[in-house]
Write a protein that holds these residues in place. Structure first.
Motif, PDB file in Angstrom:
ATOM      1  N   TRP A  92     -30.600  86.708  60.071  1.00  0.00           N
ATOM      2  CA  TRP A  92     -29.289  86.186  60.456  1.00  0.00           C
ATOM      3  C   TRP A  92     -28.580  87.085  61.464  1.00  0.00           C
ATOM      4  N   ARG A  93     -29.351  87.791  62.266  1.00  0.00           N
ATOM      5  CA  ARG A  93     -28.769  88.690  63.261  1.00  0.00           C
ATOM      6  C   ARG A  93     -27.850  87.935  64.232  1.00  0.00           C
ATOM      7  N   SER A  94     -28.345  86.836  64.798  1.00  0.00           N
ATOM      8  CA  SER A  94     -27.538  86.086  65.761  1.00  0.00           C
ATOM      9  C   SER A  94     -26.282  85.535  65.114  1.00  0.00           C
ATOM     10  N   GLU A  95     -26.416  85.032  63.896  1.00  0.00           N
ATOM     11  CA  GLU A  95     -25.273  84.482  63.169  1.00  0.00           C
ATOM     12  C   GLU A  95     -24.226  85.564  62.911  1.00  0.00           C
ATOM     13  N   GLN A  96     -24.681  86.745  62.520  1.00  0.00           N
ATOM     14  CA  GLN A  96     -23.750  87.825  62.208  1.00  0.00           C
ATOM     15  C   GLN A  96     -23.004  88.312  63.448  1.00  0.00           C
ATOM     16  N   PHE A  97     -23.714  88.422  64.551  1.00  0.00           N
ATOM     17  CA  PHE A  97     -23.118  88.979  65.763  1.00  0.00           C
ATOM     18  C   PHE A  97     -22.307  87.959  66.555  1.00  0.00           C
ATOM     19  N   GLY A 140     -17.308  97.437  67.411  1.00  0.00           N
ATOM     20  CA  GLY A 140     -17.186  97.069  66.008  1.00  0.00           C
ATOM     21  C   GLY A 140     -15.954  96.219  65.795  1.00  0.00           C
ATOM     22  N   PRO A 141     -15.463  96.136  64.547  1.00  0.00           N
ATOM     23  CA  PRO A 141     -14.312  95.272  64.255  1.00  0.00           C
ATOM     24  C   PRO A 141     -13.075  95.634  65.079  1.00  0.00           C
ATOM     25  N   ARG A 142     -12.413  94.617  65.599  1.00  0.00           N
ATOM     26  CA  ARG A 142     -11.168  94.857  66.332  1.00  0.00           C
ATOM     27  C   ARG A 142      -9.972  94.903  65.388  1.00  0.00           C
ATOM     28  N   GLU A 143     -10.174  94.410  64.153  1.00  0.00           N
ATOM     29  CA  GLU A 143      -9.117  94.444  63.150  1.00  0.00           C
ATOM     30  C   GLU A 143      -9.674  94.954  61.824  1.00  0.00           C
ATOM     31  N   LEU A 144      -8.865  95.765  61.154  1.00  0.00           N
ATOM     32  CA  LEU A 144      -9.165  96.217  59.796  1.00  0.00           C
ATOM     33  C   LEU A 144      -7.989  95.837  58.906  1.00  0.00           C
ATOM     34  N   MET A 163     -16.239  78.797  55.153  1.00  0.00           N
ATOM     35  CA  MET A 163     -17.672  78.866  54.901  1.00  0.00           C
ATOM     36  C   MET A 163     -18.029  80.282  54.467  1.00  0.00           C
ATOM     37  N   LEU A 164     -18.656  80.408  53.300  1.00  0.00           N
ATOM     38  CA  LEU A 164     -19.038  81.706  52.761  1.00  0.00           C
ATOM     39  C   LEU A 164     -20.476  82.006  53.164  1.00  0.00           C
ATOM     40  N   ILE A 165     -20.645  83.084  53.892  1.00  0.00           N
ATOM     41  CA  ILE A 165     -21.949  83.438  54.448  1.00  0.00           C
ATOM     42  C   ILE A 165     -22.566  84.564  53.620  1.00  0.00           C
ATOM     43  N   ASP A 166     -23.777  84.360  53.158  1.00  0.00           N
ATOM     44  CA  ASP A 166     -24.459  85.352  52.326  1.00  0.00           C
ATOM     45  C   ASP A 166     -24.848  86.570  53.161  1.00  0.00           C
ATOM     46  N   ALA A 167     -24.407  87.740  52.707  1.00  0.00           N
ATOM     47  CA  ALA A 167     -24.699  88.978  53.445  1.00  0.00           C
ATOM     48  C   ALA A 167     -25.924  89.706  52.914  1.00  0.00           C
ATOM     49  N   PRO A 200     -24.359  95.190  52.682  1.00  0.00           N
ATOM     50  CA  PRO A 200     -25.008  96.080  53.651  1.00  0.00           C
ATOM     51  C   PRO A 200     -24.018  96.709  54.632  1.00  0.00           C
ATOM     52  N   ARG A 201     -24.467  97.776  55.246  1.00  0.00           N
ATOM     53  CA  ARG A 201     -23.642  98.566  56.160  1.00  0.00           C
ATOM     54  C   ARG A 201     -23.037  97.721  57.287  1.00  0.00           C
ATOM     55  N   LEU A 202     -23.845  96.819  57.851  1.00  0.00           N
ATOM     56  CA  LEU A 202     -23.379  96.039  58.996  1.00  0.00           C
ATOM     57  C   LEU A 202     -22.251  95.071  58.638  1.00  0.00           C
ATOM     58  N   LEU A 203     -22.068  94.798  57.357  1.00  0.00           N
ATOM     59  CA  LEU A 203     -21.017  93.871  56.940  1.00  0.00           C
ATOM     60  C   LEU A 203     -19.636  94.385  57.329  1.00  0.00           C
ATOM     61  N   SER A 204     -19.490  95.704  57.354  1.00  0.00           N
ATOM     62  CA  SER A 204     -18.206  96.301  57.726  1.00  0.00           C
ATOM     63  C   SER A 204     -18.166  96.776  59.170  1.00  0.00           C
ATOM     64  N   LEU A 205     -19.282  96.695  59.871  1.00  0.00           N
ATOM     65  CA  LEU A 205     -19.367  97.269  61.212  1.00  0.00           C
ATOM     66  C   LEU A 205     -19.535  96.246  62.330  1.00  0.00           C
ATOM     67  N   VAL A 206     -19.914  95.025  62.007  1.00  0.00           N
ATOM     68  CA  VAL A 206     -20.233  94.053  63.062  1.00  0.00           C
ATOM     69  C   VAL A 206     -19.192  92.947  63.233  1.00  0.00           C
ATOM     70  N   PRO A 207     -18.794  92.224  62.180  1.00  0.00           N
ATOM     71  CA  PRO A 207     -17.833  91.127  62.391  1.00  0.00           C
ATOM     72  C   PRO A 207     -16.543  91.616  63.027  1.00  0.00           C
ATOM     73  N   PRO A 208     -15.872  90.767  63.803  1.00  0.00           N
ATOM     74  CA  PRO A 208     -14.660  91.195  64.521  1.00  0.00           C
ATOM     75  C   PRO A 208     -13.500  91.577  63.608  1.00  0.00           C
ATOM     76  N   ILE A 209     -13.515  91.098  62.369  1.00  0.00           N
ATOM     77  CA  ILE A 209     -12.475  91.468  61.414  1.00  0.00           C
ATOM     78  C   ILE A 209     -13.145  91.982  60.148  1.00  0.00           C
ATOM     79  N   HIS A 210     -12.727  93.145  59.695  1.00  0.00           N
ATOM     80  CA  HIS A 210     -13.215  93.708  58.433  1.00  0.00           C
ATOM     81  C   HIS A 210     -12.083  93.672  57.422  1.00  0.00           C
ATOM     82  N   ILE A 211     -12.309  92.976  56.313  1.00  0.00           N
ATOM     83  CA  ILE A 211     -11.349  92.934  55.214  1.00  0.00           C
ATOM     84  C   ILE A 211     -11.901  93.787  54.078  1.00  0.00           C
TER      85      ILE A 211
END
Length: 223
Positions: free
Chosen positions: A111-116, A208-212, A100-104, A145-156
């Motif tokens: 979409w705060r709850s969805e993102q976190f 923040g992300p546990r994996e990079l 599922m592709l989520i619009d950032a 946005p900045r939170l795209l790389s700082l909030v999800p558990p995995i940052h690609i």
């Protein structure tokens, strides 16, 4: 007139003339003269030493590698932008997949709850890398946005190998930050989020992300 304006006005009216920048020797922070292979190898060694994961891929097939990463890590909900070529290519390649592709590019309040709580990973482009420190540098936009790389558990993060500079000073010089103005919100990322308690025990992913995962794209058929 504010206190700030008063101070600036007094500085401008100095009796001995305007302030000038001192002559500085920047040779200690530049002049490494590494070639492309040396920059890539140094970047990978340093970012891997702090639990960053580097995956090399030919530029032409990087979205296939991305799909493999998503499957291997069980990522089913991926947040990403729309306008940047990295996001556009990923959307085209993953459109028929089960991910599922989520619009950032939305107001965070919508979409705060969805993102976190339900986003598995965030995908971003990068403006480049820094070989000396094993760092990525990003320039967030409304599309990414900045939170795209700082909030999800995995940052690609997607990094072009030829965009890796020797040092941070070289980044500033190459992109003319002193002349054209530096970005207001540049991010330097040197690994996944980590913190330590009083006993110096490291924990990953607390803030923040546990994996990079860094997908390093190379020109040509082989990385």
């Amino acid at each position: 007139m504010s206190a700030r304006d008063n101070i600036l006005q007094r500085l401008r009216k100095r009796a001995d003339g305007p302030l000038t920048a001192p002559v500085s020797d920047f040779t200690v922070v530049t002049g490494r003269d590494w070639n492309l292979q040396e920059r890539v190898e140094r970047f990978e060694r340093l970012i891997s030493s702090v639990h960053g994961e580097v995956i090399h891929t030919p530029r032409a097939t990087w979205t296939m590698v991305l799909a493999q990463v998503l499957e291997a890590k069980g990522i089913r909900r991926l947040a990403l932008g729309r306008e940047h070529p990295v996001a556009a290519e990923a959307r085209a390649a993953l459109g028929a997949s089960e991910v599922m592709l989520i619009d950032a590019d939305r107001d965070i309040e919508t979409w705060r709850s969805e993102q976190f709580h339900s986003t598995d990973a965030g995908l971003t482009s990068t403006r480049g890398g820094i070989a000396e420190t094993g760092s990525l540098w990003l320039w967030p936009t409304p599309d990414e946005p900045r939170l795209l790389s700082l909030v999800p558990p995995i940052h690609i993060a997607v990094l072009d190998a030829d965009k890796i500079e020797d040092t941070f000073f070289d980044v500033i010089e190459a992109h003319r930050w002193a002349v054209e103005g530096m970005p207001t919100n540049a991010l330097l990322i040197s690994g996944p989020s980590k913190t330590a308690d009083i006993e110096q025990t490291l924990a990953y992913g607390v803030h923040g992300p546990r994996e990079l995962v860094v997908l390093v794209r190379h020109n040509g058929e082989t990385a």
